[in-house]
Design an enzyme around this catalytic site. Structure first.
Site, mmCIF file in Angstrom:
data_model
loop_
_atom_site.group_PDB
_atom_site.id
_atom_site.type_symbol
_atom_site.label_atom_id
_atom_site.label_comp_id
_atom_site.label_asym_id
_atom_site.label_seq_id
_atom_site.Cartn_x
_atom_site.Cartn_y
_atom_site.Cartn_z
ATOM 1 N N LYS A 476 -10.177 -38.481 -53.322
ATOM 2 C CA LYS A 476 -10.395 -39.481 -52.192
ATOM 3 C C LYS A 476 -9.198 -40.442 -52.572
ATOM 4 O O LYS A 476 -9.301 -40.985 -53.835
ATOM 5 C CB LYS A 476 -11.326 -40.513 -52.620
ATOM 6 C CG LYS A 476 -11.566 -41.906 -52.122
ATOM 7 C CD LYS A 476 -12.697 -41.987 -51.294
ATOM 8 C CE LYS A 476 -13.157 -43.936 -50.726
ATOM 9 N NZ LYS A 476 -14.381 -44.199 -50.819
ATOM 10 N N ASP A 531 -2.750 -43.113 -39.901
ATOM 11 C CA ASP A 531 -1.302 -42.857 -39.634
ATOM 12 C C ASP A 531 -1.270 -41.759 -39.543
ATOM 13 O O ASP A 531 -2.018 -40.897 -40.615
ATOM 14 C CB ASP A 531 -0.538 -43.487 -39.907
ATOM 15 C CG ASP A 531 -0.617 -43.583 -41.856
ATOM 16 O OD1 ASP A 531 0.216 -42.587 -42.058
ATOM 17 O OD2 ASP A 531 -0.278 -44.712 -42.115
ATOM 18 N N ASP A 545 -14.066 -48.792 -44.311
ATOM 19 C CA ASP A 545 -15.140 -49.685 -45.073
ATOM 20 C C ASP A 545 -16.566 -49.505 -44.274
ATOM 21 O O ASP A 545 -17.346 -50.067 -44.913
ATOM 22 C CB ASP A 545 -14.866 -50.537 -45.668
ATOM 23 C CG ASP A 545 -14.395 -50.039 -47.541
ATOM 24 O OD1 ASP A 545 -14.191 -48.785 -47.382
ATOM 25 O OD2 ASP A 545 -13.124 -50.587 -48.390
ATOM 26 N N GLU A 611 -37.558 -38.883 -44.582
ATOM 27 C CA GLU A 611 -36.059 -38.734 -44.010
ATOM 28 C C GLU A 611 -34.826 -37.633 -45.193
ATOM 29 O O GLU A 611 -34.536 -37.211 -44.126
ATOM 30 C CB GLU A 611 -35.898 -40.065 -44.801
ATOM 31 C CG GLU A 611 -36.397 -41.188 -44.410
ATOM 32 C CD GLU A 611 -36.324 -42.433 -45.395
ATOM 33 O OE1 GLU A 611 -35.492 -43.518 -44.370
ATOM 34 O OE2 GLU A 611 -36.909 -42.150 -46.432
HETATM 35 C C1 GLA Z 1 -12.523 -49.191 -51.389
HETATM 36 C C2 GLA Z 1 -12.796 -47.677 -50.445
HETATM 37 C C3 GLA Z 1 -13.789 -47.235 -50.604
HETATM 38 C C4 GLA Z 1 -14.641 -47.172 -52.271
HETATM 39 C C5 GLA Z 1 -14.658 -48.448 -52.965
HETATM 40 C C6 GLA Z 1 -13.981 -48.557 -53.868
HETATM 41 O O1 GLA Z 1 -13.038 -49.852 -50.451
HETATM 42 O O2 GLA Z 1 -12.710 -47.553 -49.143
HETATM 43 O O3 GLA Z 1 -14.854 -46.568 -49.976
HETATM 44 O O4 GLA Z 1 -13.784 -46.303 -52.926
HETATM 45 O O5 GLA Z 1 -12.963 -48.842 -52.401
HETATM 46 O O6 GLA Z 1 -13.469 -49.479 -55.092
#
Ligand code: GLA
Length: 726
Positions: A476, A531, A545, A611
């Site tokens: 990521k 983008d 987020d 759940e």
């Molecule tokens: C950003 C990302 C989150 C997470 C934090 C970690 O805000 O969008 O998903 O990875 O950083 O610091």
């Protein structure tokens, strides 16, 4: 042949399956735009009109003809200083200090295949799928040359544009402004649809009338930004999802951009998409060139859904690359909202154990695994595994996780540095900052100067050293601030913003070359760099987020106008939601997250057995639907900013299978029934609701809709699978 040239009339025609784009070199060498829209045959130069217009000057070479003015003519790439007083596509500051660029046709070439852009992302196509037209223009006085590039993907109804600006003079010039595409319309009233927002609330649709004067959106943040997405749609006033004409203009770039729409004195409309001119003064020494990133254009005469589908297909097939391009993406569980910085190796392994039991494919260790990083105030830049925190080496941990049958992914933020880090203490000059000024802090971090190769090389080596420690199958890539201090210790200042983005692309390209099997998910505080430029390297991007399912219906709605579902990172998170405090059912959270790459962002250890059972079912269902979700046709069935429900659907290729998704956004006493109208079904076929066996004619569903239950409870969601009966 998608591209045709008529020698006598010097007319270029670009045909796609349903659209035509036409332009002409006129008697004075100006490249005039004639037409873009639904497919036509014939020459459209009859649209050009000539009248004596007061205060609109006439080029010297037209002699005493007062009816010829660049201020009125539709153009392909208007420069400043030619008597066109509308906004220019190009501003060059010449050696003699003048700001003028009068471009005239020199020559052209038609080539098979789609052009590529060195160092920049661009639409690609196999031989036979595309043609390229290159038109060379030159200012005969300054000797600045502009190469206009047009890519035509006939089957996809896509036309791309890009521009190379070369200084062929003997002195230096500076590019002050450069668009990659200009669209001039001699007539028509348009609405501008753009996508604006903020952190955790990206890409809200805004639709406004294009009135006289200019309307400018863009970014000066160093990234494409949460605030304004680099894609706009020009729509007829009466255009809807399934009716009317519309043009999509999408910039394939991840940095500062500028999009201008202007209605001039005669009601003509100009659209410019390109590099942001603020913080940009790009010097070109003799012989040097600048490439302006690509813009993708598409037109639909039958509404916004078709336009979106054209962009989805283009991005899926001709932008996204790599092993995962058309493969179902792994369902993942991410540690961020599960544990934030408060984890150790056991926590991650426990998440992996839960993942294995729930059918989830991959665990992702988010921020906090490296250097001194117990919160977001320190450690960025020190890409050494914190083995004390993990309680083992990274390799050992990955092995343990793989042993459970679960893949492993990791979070990185290579472009950043914390002041409290060894890297910053050793190389303070590697951060972007203006000498003599205190830097602007954001999340208590500074930005590394990725326009400098030595900085990129150093970080690249450190990141590779981490990735080489085990079987890491996903990364990521985050970027958690806007760039404020645009000053490089090495690069010439007006170049920094652009070169920074090229530096990021260079880093990503090297990473992809070295680790072709790693899936990279882009992220910038969620959707701050969502983008098409990033999608060339990262086939999925964390969409926001904000994981609140109800806000997500709106964020994902806006996102869907240009970007396919396969690029949308979307997870089920815990309730109450960490961004809004809202609680909605696991079912609703699942339905919303399934309009994306799907995954979880919570601690399953805190869930009940019921759940967990529901999650197991969701994962199974998602995997079954994944091919249709990721590569089927996507239809928006409501506008969640206005309607009482959010509804969208996926239809398989051929229309035999469909998945209808509905989230009720309002609840009232004695509630009226919502009839949701599916689209994209085969009218003459009968469809069966797979859950209850009930049958409906495709035409009936599309004409009359399907009544949603009136039930008590907030934000209920329904997912209805329809299958054609034999
Ligand atoms: C950003 C990302 C989150 C997470 C934090 C970690 O805000 O969008 O998903 O990875 O950083 O610091």
């Amino acid at each position: 042949m998608a591209i045709q040239y008529q020698r006598e009339k010097r007319i270029f025609t670009l045909h796609t399956e349903h659209t035509t784009y036409q332009m002409k070199v006129d008697d004075f060498g100006f490249l005039l735009h004639l037409y873009y829209g639904g497919k036509i045959s014939g020459d459209m130069d009859y649209l050009l009109t000539y009248y004596d217009r007061g205060f609109s000057g006439n080029p010297f070479d037209v002699g005493s003809n007062r009816t010829y003015s660049m201020d009125v003519q539709p153009q392909e790439y208007p420069g400043m200083g030619t008597g066109d007083f509308r906004s220019s596509a190009l501003i060059i500051h010449n050696t003699d200090e003048s700001d003028c660029c009068d471009l005239r046709y020199v020559k052209h070439e038609i080539k098979d295949g789609k052009y590529a852009l060195e160092g920049l992302p661009a639409v690609y196509a196999a031989q036979g799928e595309a043609q390229t037209l290159e038109i060379l223009l030159e200012d005969p006085v300054s000797k600045v040359q502009v190469l206009l590039l047009y890519g035509v993907l006939e089957k996809d109804d896509i036309i791309t544009r890009s521009v190379k600006i070369r200084n062929c003079s003997t002195g230096s010039v500076t590019v002050e402004k450069a668009a990659s595409a200009c669209l001039d319309f001699v007539a028509g009233d348009f609405d501008l649809i753009s996508f604006c927002g903020r952190h955790t609330m990206e890409r809200n649709l805004q639709r406004r009338e294009i009135g006289y004067g200019s309307y400018v959106t863009g970014s000066r943040r160093g990234t494409s930004s949460h605030q304004h997405n680099p894609g706009v749609i020009l729509a007829g006033r009466d255009t809807t999802e399934d009716y009317g004409s519309c043009y999509g203009v999408l910039f394939v770039y991840s940095g500062n951009f500028m999009c201008e729409t202007e209605k001039d004195q005669f009601g003509q409309t100009r659209v410019l998409m390109g590099l942001q001119s603020d913080l940009f003064h790009y010097p070109l020494a003799p012989g040097e060139a600048l490439t302006v990133p690509e813009t993708i254009l598409s037109y639909s005469g039958s509404g916004l859904s078709v336009l979106s589908q054209q962009f989805h297909q283009c991005i899926r097939d001709h932008i996204c690359r790599g092993k995962y391009k058309s493969q179902p993406r792994p369902v993942l569980i991410n540690s961020w909202e599960a544990a934030y910085f408060d984890f150790n190796g056991e926590t991650i392994c426990r998440l992996a154990q839960e993942a294995a039991e729930l059918g989830i494919d991959m665990v992702v260790m988010d921020d906090g695994w490296f250097g001194k990083r117990e919160d977001d105030n320190s450690g960025l830049g020190d890409w050494q595994v914190n083995e004390r925190k993990l309680g083992c080496t990274l390799g050992e941990m990955v092995e343990r996780i793989n042993g459970l049958g679960v893949k492993f992914g990791i979070w990185i933020e290579p472009e950043m540095v914390s002041e409290d880090s060894s890297l910053y203490r050793e190389h303070p000059d590697w951060a972007l900052r203006i000498p003599g000024r205190k830097p602007v802090r954001c999340r208590n971090q500074l930005v590394l100067d990725f326009s400098r190769k030595e900085v990129r090389d150093f970080i690249f080596e450190k990141i590779c050293a981490v990735l080489d420690q085990g079987n890491i199958e996903y990364v990521k890539w985050d970027m958690n601030r806007s760039i404020a201090d645009v000053y490089s210790m090495e690069n010439s200042q007006g170049k920094v913003s652009y070169e920074y983005v090229l530096g990021v692309y260079d880093f990503l390209e090297r990473l992809l070359q070295k680790y072709p099997d790693i899936l990279i998910e882009g992220c910038s505080g969620g959707g701050g760099r969502f983008d098409a430029g990033m999608m060339y390297y990262t086939p999925q991007i964390w969409c926001s987020d904000n994981t609140d399912a109800i806000d997500r219906t709106r964020i994902q709605y806006g996102t869907s106008f240009f970007y396919p579902v396969s690029t949308v990172g979307s997870h089920v998170s815990a309730v109450p939601n960490h961004q809004t405090g809202r609680s909605v059912s696991l079912c609703t959270r699942g339905v919303v997250a399934m309009a994306g790459t799907f995954g979880y962002e919570l601690d399953p250890g805190k869930l009940s057995d019921a759940e967990k059972e529901e999650i197991r079912k969701q994962v199974r269902q998602y995997k079954e639907y994944a091919p249709m979700i990721q590569s089927g046709k996507y239809y928006r069935l409501s506008n969640p900013f206005e309607d009482a429900y959010a509804a969208w659907m996926f239809v398989s290729e051929g229309g035999d299978r469909a998945l209808l998704n509905v989230v009720m956004l309002e609840i009232h006493g004695n509630m009226a029934v919502s009839y949701v109208k599916p689209r994209g079904l085969k009218a003459g076929c009968v469809y069966e609701d797979r859950a209850d066996g009930r049958r409906y004619s495709g035409a009936a569903l599309m004409e009359a809709g399907l009544p949603m239950p009136v039930a008590q409870g907030e934000y209920l969601a329904y997912q209805i699978e329809l299958i054609v009966c034999p």
